[in-house]
Design a protein around this motif. Structure first.
Motif, PDB file in Angstrom:
ATOM      1  N   SER A  48       0.835  -1.206   0.000  1.00 20.01           N
ATOM      2  CA  SER A  48       0.000   0.000   0.000  1.00 20.01           C
ATOM      3  C   SER A  48       0.864   1.248   0.000  1.00 20.01           C
ATOM      4  CB  SER A  48      -0.927   0.003   1.222  1.00 20.01           C
ATOM      5  OG  SER A  48      -1.907  -0.999   1.119  1.00 20.01           O
ATOM      6  N   ALA A  49       1.926   1.251   0.822  1.00 21.36           N
ATOM      7  CA  ALA A  49       2.816   2.414   0.870  1.00 21.36           C
ATOM      8  C   ALA A  49       3.440   2.678  -0.489  1.00 21.36           C
ATOM      9  CB  ALA A  49       3.898   2.189   1.925  1.00 21.36           C
ATOM     10  N   ALA A  50       3.882   1.601  -1.154  1.00 18.20           N
ATOM     11  CA  ALA A  50       4.496   1.771  -2.472  1.00 18.20           C
ATOM     12  C   ALA A  50       3.475   2.244  -3.495  1.00 18.20           C
ATOM     13  CB  ALA A  50       5.118   0.450  -2.927  1.00 18.20           C
ATOM     14  N   GLU A  51       2.266   1.682  -3.455  1.00 16.99           N
ATOM     15  CA  GLU A  51       1.237   2.059  -4.429  1.00 16.99           C
ATOM     16  C   GLU A  51       0.812   3.514  -4.279  1.00 16.99           C
ATOM     17  OE1 GLU A  51      -3.311   0.713  -5.687  1.00 16.99           O
ATOM     18  OE2 GLU A  51      -2.005  -0.682  -4.596  1.00 16.99           O
ATOM     19  N   LEU A  52       0.769   4.000  -3.045  1.00 20.24           N
ATOM     20  CA  LEU A  52       0.343   5.382  -2.796  1.00 20.24           C
ATOM     21  C   LEU A  52       1.477   6.389  -2.976  1.00 20.24           C
ATOM     22  CD1 LEU A  52      -1.908   4.913   0.379  1.00 20.24           C
ATOM     23  CD2 LEU A  52      -2.653   5.230  -1.989  1.00 20.24           C
ATOM     24  N   GLY A  53       2.715   5.883  -3.090  1.00 18.21           N
ATOM     25  CA  GLY A  53       3.839   6.796  -3.246  1.00 18.21           C
ATOM     26  C   GLY A  53       4.375   7.319  -1.933  1.00 18.21           C
ATOM     27  N   TYR A  54       4.194   6.548  -0.867  1.00 19.73           N
ATOM     28  CA  TYR A  54       4.716   6.934   0.448  1.00 19.73           C
ATOM     29  C   TYR A  54       6.222   6.721   0.427  1.00 19.73           C
ATOM     30  CZ  TYR A  54       4.489   7.281   5.596  1.00 19.73           C
ATOM     31  OH  TYR A  54       4.610   7.671   6.916  1.00 19.73           O
ATOM     32  N   ARG A  55       6.986   7.788   0.542  1.00 16.18           N
ATOM     33  CA  ARG A  55       8.428   7.712   0.348  1.00 16.18           C
ATOM     34  C   ARG A  55       9.172   7.489   1.652  1.00 16.18           C
ATOM     35  NH1 ARG A  55       9.109   6.191  -4.324  1.00 16.18           N
ATOM     36  NH2 ARG A  55      11.247   6.968  -4.339  1.00 16.18           N
ATOM     37  N   ARG A  56      10.396   7.033   1.525  1.00 16.15           N
ATOM     38  CA  ARG A  56      11.198   6.750   2.719  1.00 16.15           C
ATOM     39  C   ARG A  56      11.447   7.996   3.540  1.00 16.15           C
ATOM     40  NH1 ARG A  56      16.229   4.113   3.214  1.00 16.15           N
ATOM     41  NH2 ARG A  56      17.042   5.417   1.580  1.00 16.15           N
ATOM     42  N   ASN A  57      11.635   9.148   2.913  1.00 16.95           N
ATOM     43  CA  ASN A  57      11.906  10.363   3.677  1.00 16.95           C
ATOM     44  C   ASN A  57      10.743  10.742   4.575  1.00 16.95           C
ATOM     45  OD1 ASN A  57      14.371  10.492   2.522  1.00 16.95           O
ATOM     46  ND2 ASN A  57      14.018  12.356   1.354  1.00 16.95           N
ATOM     47  N   GLU A  58       9.547  10.338   4.191  1.00  9.10           N
ATOM     48  CA  GLU A  58       8.392  10.613   5.028  1.00  9.10           C
ATOM     49  C   GLU A  58       8.361   9.689   6.235  1.00  9.10           C
ATOM     50  OE1 GLU A  58       5.379  10.155   2.113  1.00  9.10           O
ATOM     51  OE2 GLU A  58       6.067  11.893   0.987  1.00  9.10           O
ATOM     52  N   LEU A  59       9.157   8.597   6.177  1.00  7.20           N
ATOM     53  CA  LEU A  59       9.244   7.692   7.310  1.00  7.20           C
ATOM     54  C   LEU A  59      10.350   8.100   8.275  1.00  7.20           C
ATOM     55  CD1 LEU A  59       9.032   4.292   5.389  1.00  7.20           C
ATOM     56  CD2 LEU A  59       7.279   5.233   6.868  1.00  7.20           C
ATOM     57  N   ALA A  60      11.295   8.893   7.814  1.00  8.87           N
ATOM     58  CA  ALA A  60      12.455   9.238   8.631  1.00  8.87           C
ATOM     59  C   ALA A  60      12.121  10.430   9.517  1.00  8.87           C
ATOM     60  CB  ALA A  60      13.653   9.556   7.737  1.00  8.87           C
ATOM     61  N   HIS A  61      12.177  10.234  10.811  1.00  7.09           N
ATOM     62  CA  HIS A  61      11.817  11.313  11.734  1.00  7.09           C
ATOM     63  C   HIS A  61      13.031  12.136  12.153  1.00  7.09           C
ATOM     64  CE1 HIS A  61       7.825   9.642  12.065  1.00  7.09           C
ATOM     65  NE2 HIS A  61       8.345   8.461  12.373  1.00  7.09           N
ATOM     66  N   SER A  62      14.237  11.579  11.992  1.00  7.84           N
ATOM     67  CA  SER A  62      15.411  12.260  12.521  1.00  7.84           C
ATOM     68  C   SER A  62      16.190  13.024  11.464  1.00  7.84           C
ATOM     69  CB  SER A  62      16.332  11.250  13.208  1.00  7.84           C
ATOM     70  OG  SER A  62      16.688  10.230  12.303  1.00  7.84           O
ATOM     71  N   LEU A  63      16.408  12.420  10.304  1.00 16.82           N
ATOM     72  CA  LEU A  63      17.224  13.050   9.271  1.00 16.82           C
ATOM     73  C   LEU A  63      16.359  13.354   8.060  1.00 16.82           C
ATOM     74  CD1 LEU A  63      20.432  10.845   9.444  1.00 16.82           C
ATOM     75  CD2 LEU A  63      20.081  13.089  10.463  1.00 16.82           C
ATOM     76  N   ARG A  64      16.041  14.615   7.846  1.00 18.83           N
ATOM     77  CA  ARG A  64      15.154  14.982   6.751  1.00 18.83           C
ATOM     78  C   ARG A  64      15.806  14.786   5.399  1.00 18.83           C
ATOM     79  NH1 ARG A  64      11.170  13.526   8.548  1.00 18.83           N
ATOM     80  NH2 ARG A  64      10.238  14.255   6.606  1.00 18.83           N
ATOM     81  N   THR A  65      17.146  14.670   5.354  1.00 19.06           N
ATOM     82  CA  THR A  65      17.815  14.406   4.088  1.00 19.06           C
ATOM     83  C   THR A  65      17.637  12.954   3.669  1.00 19.06           C
ATOM     84  OG1 THR A  65      19.881  13.796   5.158  1.00 19.06           O
ATOM     85  CG2 THR A  65      19.574  16.121   4.597  1.00 19.06           C
ATOM     86  N   GLY A  66      17.263  12.106   4.609  1.00 18.32           N
ATOM     87  CA  GLY A  66      17.115  10.692   4.306  1.00 18.32           C
ATOM     88  C   GLY A  66      18.404   9.910   4.418  1.00 18.32           C
ATOM     89  N   ARG A  67      19.547  10.571   4.592  1.00 24.16           N
ATOM     90  CA  ARG A  67      20.824   9.865   4.714  1.00 24.16           C
ATOM     91  C   ARG A  67      21.079   9.487   6.162  1.00 24.16           C
ATOM     92  NH1 ARG A  67      24.573   9.888   0.661  1.00 24.16           N
ATOM     93  NH2 ARG A  67      25.481   8.299   1.997  1.00 24.16           N
ATOM     94  N   ARG A  68      21.413   8.207   6.364  1.00 23.19           N
ATOM     95  CA  ARG A  68      21.657   7.710   7.714  1.00 23.19           C
ATOM     96  C   ARG A  68      23.096   7.226   7.874  1.00 23.19           C
ATOM     97  NH1 ARG A  68      17.254   7.306   5.156  1.00 23.19           N
ATOM     98  NH2 ARG A  68      15.224   7.526   6.158  1.00 23.19           N
ATOM     99  N   HIS A  69      23.831   7.189   6.755  1.00 20.44           N
ATOM    100  CA  HIS A  69      25.217   6.721   6.752  1.00 20.44           C
ATOM    101  C   HIS A  69      25.323   5.317   7.339  1.00 20.44           C
ATOM    102  CE1 HIS A  69      26.426  10.693   5.454  1.00 20.44           C
ATOM    103  NE2 HIS A  69      25.691  11.185   6.434  1.00 20.44           N
ATOM    104  N   ALA A  70      24.340   4.487   6.974  1.00 21.84           N
ATOM    105  CA  ALA A  70      24.307   3.102   7.437  1.00 21.84           C
ATOM    106  C   ALA A  70      23.673   2.244   6.352  1.00 21.84           C
ATOM    107  CB  ALA A  70      23.507   2.981   8.733  1.00 21.84           C
TER     108      ALA A  70
END
Length: 339
Positions: A48-70
């Motif tokens: 459902s998340a993929a079909e609706l276009g829910y992106r990973r950055n919207e899941l990240a609460h700490s780093l708005r750039t989406g980079r976690r260096h991991a």
């Protein structure tokens, strides 16, 4: 299924939950791994998340750039020397690149694997996946949500994901040719679980190689067991229990082959005098058994490095996922060498 309240705005967690037919808390747990959620529910929420276009950055609460260096590394069995070498090489590559490594050991449990993958969506820049149950249905939603992912060892190709695996069919052919040339006339195959494409490829290569030497594999002489020592013991027990001759066996992994060596000795069968056994992998244990184990050698370290380099370039945005097939070779030792 219902659409988001505001199609022009960002997709919210509530939209994903409603689309999947679950509560918001269940959707959140499925996407973060904070609490246990069944594999079917995780797959439904991810789809459902993929079909609706829910992106990973919207899941990240700490780093708005989406980079976690991991990066995440998902493997089935950390105690298996094959995967232990993978972990060692990937950890060294990650260290050199200044990245943290999250190791996820699934224990060959598909539900645990699904839960780890959902958790890594929010905590890793990308994932190296050595899957216990490769499935496009599981992988595609992750890719569509923007997670860089490289599948290793199992030859499953999914658009948008990378794939690095060995030439399993060629390895099966090499083993078949060698067993015939070494004097075997009646053959058995200790195969792997039907869920693993590698097992099917190795079987097809083995059957082709036997046919090229004028032999065939009786379908009843192929037993599917786990990729483990116990699986190898079970496999050779089942093959020897058949009321048929048997003097040449390919095990689809070295761990199975080593288990078969132990069990054959316990049952009074002499290797290689009256039974030839060949493995597949090339783990360090293969030259420490008695007799030492002939095997189809995979480039284990090369697979780990190639997968890491592909993933790192995808995470950096300057590389595309590809499909890499690595060559194999035959290492002849005592288990197939008759005087």
């Amino acid at each position: 299924m219902p659409a988001p309240d505001d199609p022009s705005g960002p997709v919210r967690l509530a939209d994903v939950a409603r689309h999947a037919g679950v509560s918001v808390s269940t959707a959140s747990n499925a996407l973060t791994g904070n609490r246990a959620v069944s594999a079917p529910l995780i797959e439904r929420v991810l789809a459902s998340a993929a079909e609706l276009g829910y992106r990973r950055n919207e899941l990240a609460h700490s780093l708005r750039t989406g980079r976690r260096h991991a990066i995440g590394l998902v493997i089935p069995d950390v105690t298996n020397p094959f995967f232990a070498e993978i972990v060692s090489v990937v950890e060294e590559c990650a260290h050199e690149a200044g990245l943290s490594l999250t190791l996820c050991n699934t224990g060959f449990d598909p539900e645990r694997e699904a839960a780890y993958l959902a958790r890594l969506v929010t905590s890793a820049d990308g994932v190296l996946l050595f899957s216990t149950a490769p499935s496009e249905r599981t992988v595609r939603p992750l890719v569509e949500m923007g997670l860089p992912l490289v599948m290793c060892d199992e030859p499953l190709v999914v658009a948008g994901a990378g794939t690095v695996h060995s030439d399993n069919a060629a390895g099966g052919r090499l083993a078949a040719h060698h067993l015939v040339d070494a004097g075997a006339t009646s053959f058995g195959l200790i195969s792997g679980p039907a869920t693993l494409p590698s097992a099917g490829e190795r079987r097809r290569g083995f059957e082709q190689g036997l046919a090229e030497r004028g032999h065939r594999l009786d379908p009843d002489a192929c037993v599917a067991v786990s990729y483990s020592l116990d699986g190898g013991r079970e496999g050779i027990r089942r093959l020897l229990a058949r009321d048929c001759p048997l003097d040449g066996v390919l095990a689809s992994t070295d761990m199975q082959a080593i288990g078969a060596l132990f069990e054959a000795a316990d049952r009074g069968r002499k290797v290689p005098d009256d039974l030839l056994i060949c493995g597949f992998d090339g783990i360090g244990w293969s030259d420490r058994t008695r007799p030492t184990l002939s095997t189809v050698q995979q480039d284990i370290a090369g697979m780990a490095r190639t997968g890491f380099e592909m993933l790192a370039s995808m995470v950096a945005g300057d590389g595309q996922p590809g499909v890499r097939t690595l060559p194999v070779s035959l290492v002849v030792r005592e288990s197939t060498s008759r005087a």
